[in-house]
Design a protein around this motif. Sequence first.
Motif, PDB file in Angstrom:
ATOM      1  N   PHE A 169     -49.216  -7.494  26.244  1.00 34.85           N
ATOM      2  CA  PHE A 169     -49.118  -6.553  27.347  1.00 34.85           C
ATOM      3  C   PHE A 169     -47.717  -5.942  27.329  1.00 34.85           C
ATOM      4  O   PHE A 169     -46.766  -6.532  26.859  1.00 34.85           O
ATOM      5  CB  PHE A 169     -49.391  -7.242  28.687  1.00 34.85           C
ATOM      6  CG  PHE A 169     -48.439  -8.374  28.989  1.00 34.85           C
ATOM      7  CD1 PHE A 169     -48.709  -9.661  28.540  1.00 34.85           C
ATOM      8  CD2 PHE A 169     -47.277  -8.164  29.719  1.00 34.85           C
ATOM      9  CE1 PHE A 169     -47.851 -10.704  28.812  1.00 34.85           C
ATOM     10  CE2 PHE A 169     -46.415  -9.193  29.996  1.00 34.85           C
ATOM     11  CZ  PHE A 169     -46.703 -10.471  29.542  1.00 34.85           C
ATOM     12  N   SER A 170     -47.613  -4.796  27.831  1.00 38.12           N
ATOM     13  CA  SER A 170     -46.368  -4.027  27.926  1.00 38.12           C
ATOM     14  C   SER A 170     -45.765  -3.654  26.571  1.00 38.12           C
ATOM     15  O   SER A 170     -44.572  -3.374  26.476  1.00 38.12           O
ATOM     16  CB  SER A 170     -45.318  -4.731  28.792  1.00 38.12           C
ATOM     17  OG  SER A 170     -44.741  -5.834  28.125  1.00 38.12           O
ATOM     18  N   ILE A 171     -46.586  -3.655  25.516  1.00 36.24           N
ATOM     19  CA  ILE A 171     -46.115  -3.077  24.249  1.00 36.24           C
ATOM     20  C   ILE A 171     -45.991  -1.573  24.447  1.00 36.24           C
ATOM     21  O   ILE A 171     -46.939  -0.926  24.904  1.00 36.24           O
ATOM     22  CB  ILE A 171     -47.083  -3.384  23.093  1.00 36.24           C
ATOM     23  CG1 ILE A 171     -46.989  -4.858  22.693  1.00 36.24           C
ATOM     24  CG2 ILE A 171     -46.769  -2.506  21.886  1.00 36.24           C
ATOM     25  CD1 ILE A 171     -47.956  -5.263  21.597  1.00 36.24           C
ATOM     26  N   ASN A 172     -44.852  -1.011  24.129  1.00 32.75           N
ATOM     27  CA  ASN A 172     -44.673   0.421  24.308  1.00 32.75           C
ATOM     28  C   ASN A 172     -44.503   1.169  22.989  1.00 32.75           C
ATOM     29  O   ASN A 172     -44.447   2.403  22.969  1.00 32.75           O
ATOM     30  CB  ASN A 172     -43.506   0.729  25.235  1.00 32.75           C
ATOM     31  CG  ASN A 172     -42.200   0.143  24.738  1.00 32.75           C
ATOM     32  OD1 ASN A 172     -41.948   0.076  23.546  1.00 32.75           O
ATOM     33  ND2 ASN A 172     -41.344  -0.268  25.652  1.00 32.75           N
ATOM     34  N   PHE A 173     -44.411   0.413  21.898  1.00 31.66           N
ATOM     35  CA  PHE A 173     -44.220   1.056  20.597  1.00 31.66           C
ATOM     36  C   PHE A 173     -44.771   0.146  19.507  1.00 31.66           C
ATOM     37  O   PHE A 173     -44.582  -1.071  19.544  1.00 31.66           O
ATOM     38  CB  PHE A 173     -42.741   1.317  20.345  1.00 31.66           C
ATOM     39  CG  PHE A 173     -42.434   1.857  18.972  1.00 31.66           C
ATOM     40  CD1 PHE A 173     -42.142   0.993  17.915  1.00 31.66           C
ATOM     41  CD2 PHE A 173     -42.418   3.221  18.733  1.00 31.66           C
ATOM     42  CE1 PHE A 173     -41.859   1.482  16.645  1.00 31.66           C
ATOM     43  CE2 PHE A 173     -42.131   3.718  17.474  1.00 31.66           C
ATOM     44  CZ  PHE A 173     -41.849   2.852  16.429  1.00 31.66           C
ATOM     45  N   VAL A 228     -43.407  -4.204  16.626  1.00 29.78           N
ATOM     46  CA  VAL A 228     -43.776  -3.798  17.977  1.00 29.78           C
ATOM     47  C   VAL A 228     -42.594  -4.033  18.906  1.00 29.78           C
ATOM     48  O   VAL A 228     -41.772  -4.934  18.691  1.00 29.78           O
ATOM     49  CB  VAL A 228     -45.020  -4.543  18.515  1.00 29.78           C
ATOM     50  CG1 VAL A 228     -46.225  -4.283  17.654  1.00 29.78           C
ATOM     51  CG2 VAL A 228     -44.754  -6.024  18.657  1.00 29.78           C
ATOM     52  N   ARG A 229     -42.545  -3.201  19.923  1.00 30.72           N
ATOM     53  CA  ARG A 229     -41.512  -3.330  20.943  1.00 30.72           C
ATOM     54  C   ARG A 229     -42.183  -3.363  22.303  1.00 30.72           C
ATOM     55  O   ARG A 229     -43.159  -2.646  22.541  1.00 30.72           O
ATOM     56  CB  ARG A 229     -40.549  -2.141  20.878  1.00 30.72           C
ATOM     57  CG  ARG A 229     -39.918  -1.932  19.519  1.00 30.72           C
ATOM     58  CD  ARG A 229     -39.169  -0.628  19.443  1.00 30.72           C
ATOM     59  NE  ARG A 229     -38.874  -0.259  18.051  1.00 30.72           N
ATOM     60  CZ  ARG A 229     -38.408   0.917  17.679  1.00 30.72           C
ATOM     61  NH1 ARG A 229     -38.158   1.849  18.578  1.00 30.72           N
ATOM     62  NH2 ARG A 229     -38.174   1.163  16.398  1.00 30.72           N
ATOM     63  N   ARG A 230     -41.636  -4.181  23.194  1.00 33.92           N
ATOM     64  CA  ARG A 230     -42.191  -4.295  24.525  1.00 33.92           C
ATOM     65  C   ARG A 230     -41.247  -3.712  25.551  1.00 33.92           C
ATOM     66  O   ARG A 230     -40.065  -3.494  25.265  1.00 33.92           O
ATOM     67  CB  ARG A 230     -42.477  -5.769  24.848  1.00 33.92           C
ATOM     68  CG  ARG A 230     -43.557  -6.381  23.961  1.00 33.92           C
ATOM     69  CD  ARG A 230     -43.731  -7.866  24.257  1.00 33.92           C
ATOM     70  NE  ARG A 230     -44.049  -8.090  25.647  1.00 33.92           N
ATOM     71  CZ  ARG A 230     -43.642  -9.163  26.319  1.00 33.92           C
ATOM     72  NH1 ARG A 230     -42.911 -10.086  25.727  1.00 33.92           N
ATOM     73  NH2 ARG A 230     -43.981  -9.306  27.583  1.00 33.92           N
ATOM     74  N   ASN A 231     -41.762  -3.454  26.721  1.00 34.99           N
ATOM     75  CA  ASN A 231     -40.933  -2.898  27.792  1.00 34.99           C
ATOM     76  C   ASN A 231     -39.719  -3.777  28.088  1.00 34.99           C
ATOM     77  O   ASN A 231     -38.685  -3.275  28.543  1.00 34.99           O
ATOM     78  CB  ASN A 231     -41.764  -2.715  29.065  1.00 34.99           C
ATOM     79  CG  ASN A 231     -42.818  -1.638  28.922  1.00 34.99           C
ATOM     80  OD1 ASN A 231     -42.722  -0.758  28.069  1.00 34.99           O
ATOM     81  ND2 ASN A 231     -43.846  -1.701  29.752  1.00 34.99           N
TER      82      ASN A 231
END
Length: 115
Positions: A28-32, A96-99
């Motif tokens: 959850f909250s992966i933004n990229f 992957v990057r998260r918020n």
Amino acid sequence: VQLQASGGGLVQPGGSLRLSCAASGMIFSINFMGWYRQAPGKQRELVAGITSGGSTNYAEPVKGRFTISTNNVKNKVYLQMNSLKPEDTAVYYCNVRRNSGSVSWGQGTQVTVSS
């Protein structure tokens, strides 16, 4: 987030490969989501990225040849690579990057373009 990449291999120039990367854990909250590559003796570079909103960006050398996409759940990211060239030879890593700012890397998959 744990990442598992697959799909690399040996292909002739002009051929195609499709890389896949599956994310698990706190997705959850992966933004990229993106793909990087690192050739021998070179720095790791961003190949393609896609945001949670669907915006994409590509490195200049792969524009028009590579396409990044995700599944509907956004826990998988793909890299369709067409018209492959010998200079595309590298180890490809998903990212992957998260918020929260956390960053995760996959284990890397080798892509070799050679006749």
